[in-house]
Design an enzyme around this catalytic site. Structure first.
Site, mmCIF file in Angstrom:
data_model
loop_
_atom_site.group_PDB
_atom_site.id
_atom_site.type_symbol
_atom_site.label_atom_id
_atom_site.label_comp_id
_atom_site.label_asym_id
_atom_site.label_seq_id
_atom_site.Cartn_x
_atom_site.Cartn_y
_atom_site.Cartn_z
ATOM 1 N N LYS A 58 1.007 -1.192 0.036
ATOM 2 C CA LYS A 58 0.018 -0.103 -0.009
ATOM 3 C C LYS A 58 0.834 1.064 -0.146
ATOM 4 O O LYS A 58 0.682 2.281 -0.721
ATOM 5 C CB LYS A 58 -1.009 -0.059 1.222
ATOM 6 N N GLN A 102 -4.427 -2.119 10.097
ATOM 7 C CA GLN A 102 -4.387 -3.242 9.091
ATOM 8 C C GLN A 102 -5.061 -4.537 10.124
ATOM 9 O O GLN A 102 -4.596 -4.499 11.467
ATOM 10 C CB GLN A 102 -2.939 -3.701 8.810
ATOM 11 N N ASP A 125 -10.794 2.576 4.873
ATOM 12 C CA ASP A 125 -11.332 1.096 4.670
ATOM 13 C C ASP A 125 -12.683 1.038 4.796
ATOM 14 O O ASP A 125 -13.274 -0.282 4.313
ATOM 15 C CB ASP A 125 -10.584 0.508 5.878
HETATM 16 N N1 GUN Z 1 -6.586 -7.305 6.393
HETATM 17 C C1 GUN Z 1 -6.951 -7.959 5.218
HETATM 18 N N2 GUN Z 1 -7.587 -7.167 4.394
HETATM 19 C C2 GUN Z 1 -7.690 -5.791 4.753
HETATM 20 C C3 GUN Z 1 -8.161 -4.666 4.303
HETATM 21 O O1 GUN Z 1 -8.633 -4.585 3.212
HETATM 22 N N3 GUN Z 1 -7.970 -3.655 5.447
HETATM 23 C C4 GUN Z 1 -7.460 -3.698 6.356
HETATM 24 N N4 GUN Z 1 -7.352 -2.752 7.328
HETATM 25 N N5 GUN Z 1 -7.109 -4.858 6.897
HETATM 26 C C5 GUN Z 1 -6.940 -6.062 6.310
#
Ligand code: GUN
Length: 300
Positions: A58, A102, A125
Site C-alpha cells: 500500500k 491493518q 477502509d
Molecule cells: N486485512 C485484510 N484485508 C484488509 C483490508 O482491506 N484492510 C485492512 N485494514 N486490513 C485488512
C-alpha cells in the site's frame, strides 16, 4: 468474453497499473490545490509477515502515485488504550486525509472498539459502523477496498452484473458482506441477484453450481473445484493463503480459494492469485484517500 478452455484473465496487476496513471494526475492536482500531497497512514500492530507485506504494498503504491504515506508500527503487546490513543492522534493530524488499521489485530484487542475509534471521514477502509450503514443505505462515503476493487475490475473488463446470479462464498465484514451490498444495490456494478454462502450453508455445491459469477472469499486454499463451477461462469478469487513450500524462494507459496489450473478451463473469465483482486484492493484505497483529501480541500 473468453469461452471454455480459453478464459479471459482478469488481470488486476495490469488494470491497476493503468488506473494508477489517472490517480497520479488527480493526486498532483490535489497537491497544488491543498498545498501538500494527499496523505494516507497505516497502523500495523505486531509482526505478522503477511500484514507487513500488504502494508508495504500500500505504501509503495502511494509513493508511485504522489500520495504521502507512512506506517505507524506498534508492538504486538500494545495495550488497547494505547492503540486507541495512536488512532486519536491520526484523527487529528491535518496532513493525514485517511488512515487504516491493518487487520487482523492481536487477540487482546477489540476490532470493534478500534474501528469505531477511527473518525468516519478518515475511515478509507470503510469499516466504521457509520460508513457501513451509509453503504447499506446506498449513500456510501467510501467504497470498501476489496469489493470496490472487484467492481472496478468488472467495469474494466465489461463484465455485466445486472440481472446475473452472483454467489458469494463468505460473509466477512471485510469482503463477503460489503460485496453482497454493492452487488445487490441499484445502479451500475450492482443490480445482481446475490446468494451469500457461509459455514452453515446447506447444499453448498448446488448453490455454487448456479452462479453466473462466483466470488470466493473464505481463505481455504483450492476449495473451489471444477465441478463446482457452471460452464462459462466468471470466477473471482479473493483468497490468498501462504502455504509452506521449501522449494519456493521465500519458503511459502500463495494459494487462492480456487484451484486455478482445474477451474480456469471451465470459465469465461477468472482472476489469478496473485495479481488479481489484491492490486485492485489497493486502487480503491488510493481512490478513497483522494476522495477524503478532496473533501478536506472543499472545507478550506
Ligand atoms: N486485512 C485484510 N484485508 C484488509 C483490508 O482491506 N484492510 C485492512 N485494514 N486490513 C485488512
Amino acid at each position: 468474453m473468453g469461452n471454455s478452455k480459453n478464459p479471459v484473465l482478469l488481470d488486476g496487476k495490469k488494470t491497476s497499473d493503468q488506473l494508477k496513471a489517472s490517480i497520479q494526475i488527480k493526486a498532483q492536482t490535489l497537491t497544488s490545490l491543498l498545498g501538500r500531497p494527499p496523505g494516507l497512514a497505516a497502523v500495523l500492530v505486531g509482526n505478522d509477515g503477511a500484514s507487513a507485506t500488504y502494508v508495504a504494498a500500500k505504501m509503495k503504491a502511494c509513493a508511485a502515485c504522489g500520495i504521502h504515506s507512512f506506517t505507524v508500527h506498534l508492538p504486538e503487546d500494545i495495550a488497547e488504550e494505547e492503540l486507541l490513543q495512536e488512532i486519536e492522534k491520526l484523527n487529528h493530524q491535518e496532513h493525514v486525509d485517511g488512515f487504516i488499521v491493518q487487520l487482523p489485530l492481536p487477540k487482546h484487542i477489540s476490532v470493534e472498539r478500534v474501528t469505531e475509534a477511527i473518525r468516519p471521514e478518515k475511515d478509507v477502509d470503510c469499516f466504521h459502523p457509520d460508513n457501513v450503514g451509509r453503504l447499506t443505505l446506498g449513500r456510501p462515503r467510501f467504497l470498501p477496498a476489496t469489493p470496490g476493487g472487484i467492481i472496478t475490475l468488472f467495469n474494466h473488463y465489461h463484465i455485466e452484473t445486472e440481472g446475473r446470479h452472483v454467489v458469494v462464498l463468505g460473509r466477512s465484514h471485510i469482503v463477503g458482506l460489503p460485496m453482497t451490498l454493492l452487488l445487490a444495490a441499484p445502479g451500475a456494478g450492482g443490480n445482481a441477484t446475490v446468494t451469500v454462502c457461509h459455514s452453515r450453508t446447506q447444499n453448498l455445491e448446488h448453490h455454487m453450481q448456479q452462479a453466473d459469477i462466483l466470488i470466493a472469499a473464505i481463505g481455504k486454499p483450492a476449495f473451489v473445484q471444477a465441478h463446482h463451477v457452471k460452464p462459462g461462469a466468471v470466477v473471482v478469487d479473493v483468497g490468498i493463503t501462504r502455504v509452506p513450500d521449501n522449494t519456493a524462494p521465500r519458503g511459502y507459496r500463495l494459494l487462492g480459494d480456487v484451484d486455478f489450473p482445474k477451474v480456469a478451463p471451465k470459465c469465461s473469465a477468472i482472476t489469478p492469485v496473485p495479481g488479481g483482486v489484491g492490486p485492485m484492493t489497493i486502487i480503491t484505497l488510493l481512490s478513497n484517500t483522494l476522495e477524503a483529501a478532496s473533501r478536506n480541500m472543499n472545507r478550506l
